[in-house]
Scaffold this motif. Structure first.
Motif, PDB file in Angstrom:
ATOM      1  N   UNK A 320       0.834  -1.196   0.000  1.00 49.64           N
ATOM      2  CA  UNK A 320       0.000   0.000   0.000  1.00 49.64           C
ATOM      3  C   UNK A 320       0.871   1.250   0.000  1.00 49.64           C
ATOM      4  N   UNK A 321       2.069   1.147   0.590  1.00 50.18           N
ATOM      5  CA  UNK A 321       2.988   2.287   0.585  1.00 50.18           C
ATOM      6  C   UNK A 321       3.441   2.601  -0.841  1.00 50.18           C
ATOM      7  N   UNK A 322       3.699   1.550  -1.638  1.00 54.22           N
ATOM      8  CA  UNK A 322       4.072   1.767  -3.039  1.00 54.22           C
ATOM      9  C   UNK A 322       2.935   2.429  -3.809  1.00 54.22           C
ATOM     10  N   UNK A 323       1.714   2.017  -3.503  1.00 61.80           N
ATOM     11  CA  UNK A 323       0.552   2.629  -4.158  1.00 61.80           C
ATOM     12  C   UNK A 323       0.473   4.121  -3.831  1.00 61.80           C
ATOM     13  N   UNK A 324       0.577   4.458  -2.543  1.00 69.06           N
ATOM     14  CA  UNK A 324       0.456   5.856  -2.120  1.00 69.06           C
ATOM     15  C   UNK A 324       1.591   6.706  -2.673  1.00 69.06           C
ATOM     16  N   UNK A 325       2.761   6.089  -2.844  1.00 69.47           N
ATOM     17  CA  UNK A 325       3.936   6.835  -3.278  1.00 69.47           C
ATOM     18  C   UNK A 325       3.962   7.067  -4.785  1.00 69.47           C
TER      19      UNK A 325
END
Length: 333
Positions: A320-325
């Motif tokens: 999810x961090x990759x998505x937000x970034x």
């Protein structure tokens, strides 16, 4: 440069006294003319057409500044309308133009748009009608006020004979632009509310010292500051793309995050101000009322969080961090 020039006009013309006068039925022409005559309606118009040719990232601080001063006329919407109309055959209308992100068409061809920002005050409405771009004459509409104290929003309806042909098939851009503008306005108004609250807590004394020195008050101020900062960053995200329209996912994140912060920021501001914070004579309510109104405009955080959630489930990202970034910027590019 443009933001500073506009803020100079706002300081002189969009005062709390001017806002109150307009809310009571006064003419908004003084505020509108000051900005229109300075040429700021053409900020997104290409230089080849006599405009400033600003990019979305460059216009974002302007929209935030308009929210910081609780702009009582649809100036941001009029700037966006010109940008959306520039690739169509429709002439740019004179006067105040607002945006209607969702307009419902009845079986007989009549149109109805609810909660239109500045719907009671505008001259024209650029609407999204089933994905089509339609420019409507507000003077030909039946207008019904939303009933909220001081609000210029309203429900507008047009008979079939007053509905013109669509100008283009990019009606969804109206919803995105309107939501992005409201996200920026929320961020600006929140900044103003936080500044007022911090100043009051430093000035108000109790038990021999300012209430801002009490740990419980400092905790509330720090939480408030975190939400204000997050809202500011989120609103900038909506205008991070290179096109002329804010990106879908970036706008969804921005409107969801800014709207989500409204109840906490507004309630904390009023709580820390105490009794004076709920009086009509005090300026705080000029901004917190608009925060609540803008939270609901174009859909609250529940509406936009659903869009973000669908994107999370459909796009391929490791975490999810990759998505937000990365996802919001990929979609905006």
């Amino acid at each position: 440069m443009f933001t500073e020039a506009i803020e100079a006009i706002l300081r002189d013309h969009v005062t709390p006294e001017a806002i109150r006068a307009i809310e009571k039925g006064g003419a908004p022409s003084l505020v509108w003319n000051a900005l229109e005559e300075a040429g700021f309606l053409a900020l997104l118009t290409p230089e080849s057409a006599g405009g400033a040719g600003l990019s979305l990232p460059a216009i974002a601080p302007v929209f935030t500044a308009l929210g910081r001063y609780a702009m009582p006329v649809p100036f941001a919407q009029s700037i966006a309308a010109r940008a959306l109309l520039r690739d169509t055959d429709g002439a740019v209308p004179a006067g105040m133009t607002t945006l209607a992100g969702t307009c419902r068409r009845h079986q007989d061809g009549a149109l109805e748009a609810s909660h239109v920002p500045f719907g009671m005050r505008c001259d024209h409405v650029l609407a999204n009608v089933d994905g089509e771009l339609v420019l409507l004459d507000a003077g030909a509409a039946e207008r019904t006020a939303c009933g909220v104290h001081g609000s210029a929003s309203g429900m507008l309806s047009w008979r079939p004979a007053a509905v013109p042909a669509s100008l283009a098939a990019n009606g969804e851009a109206v919803l995105l632009f309107s939501a992005a503008i409201h996200a920026a306005a929320i961020a600006g108004a929140m900044d103003r509310v936080f500044g007022m609250t911090l100043q009051y807590c430093n000035d108000r004394s109790q038990f021999g010292k300012s209430i801002g020195k009490f740990q419980a008050v400092q905790h509330q101020l720090s939480v408030m500051a975190q939400h204000v900062a997050a809202a500011g960053i989120a609103s900038e995200l909506a205008f991070s793309g290179e096109g002329i329209v804010p990106g879908g996912l970036a706008t969804a994140i921005a409107k969801a995050r800014t709207s989500m912060a409204v109840p906490l920021v507004a309630s904390t501001a009023h709580a820390l101000h105490g009794a004076i914070g709920v009086t009509a004579e005090y300026d705080l309510q000029l901004y917190t009322r608009r925060l609540h109104e803008w939270r609901m405009a174009d859909g609250s955080e529940a509406f936009w969080n659903r869009m973000v959630g669908n994107a999370v489930l459909t796009q391929q990202h490791t975490t999810i961090a990759d998505f937000a970034r990365t996802a919001p910027y990929d979609a905006a590019a």
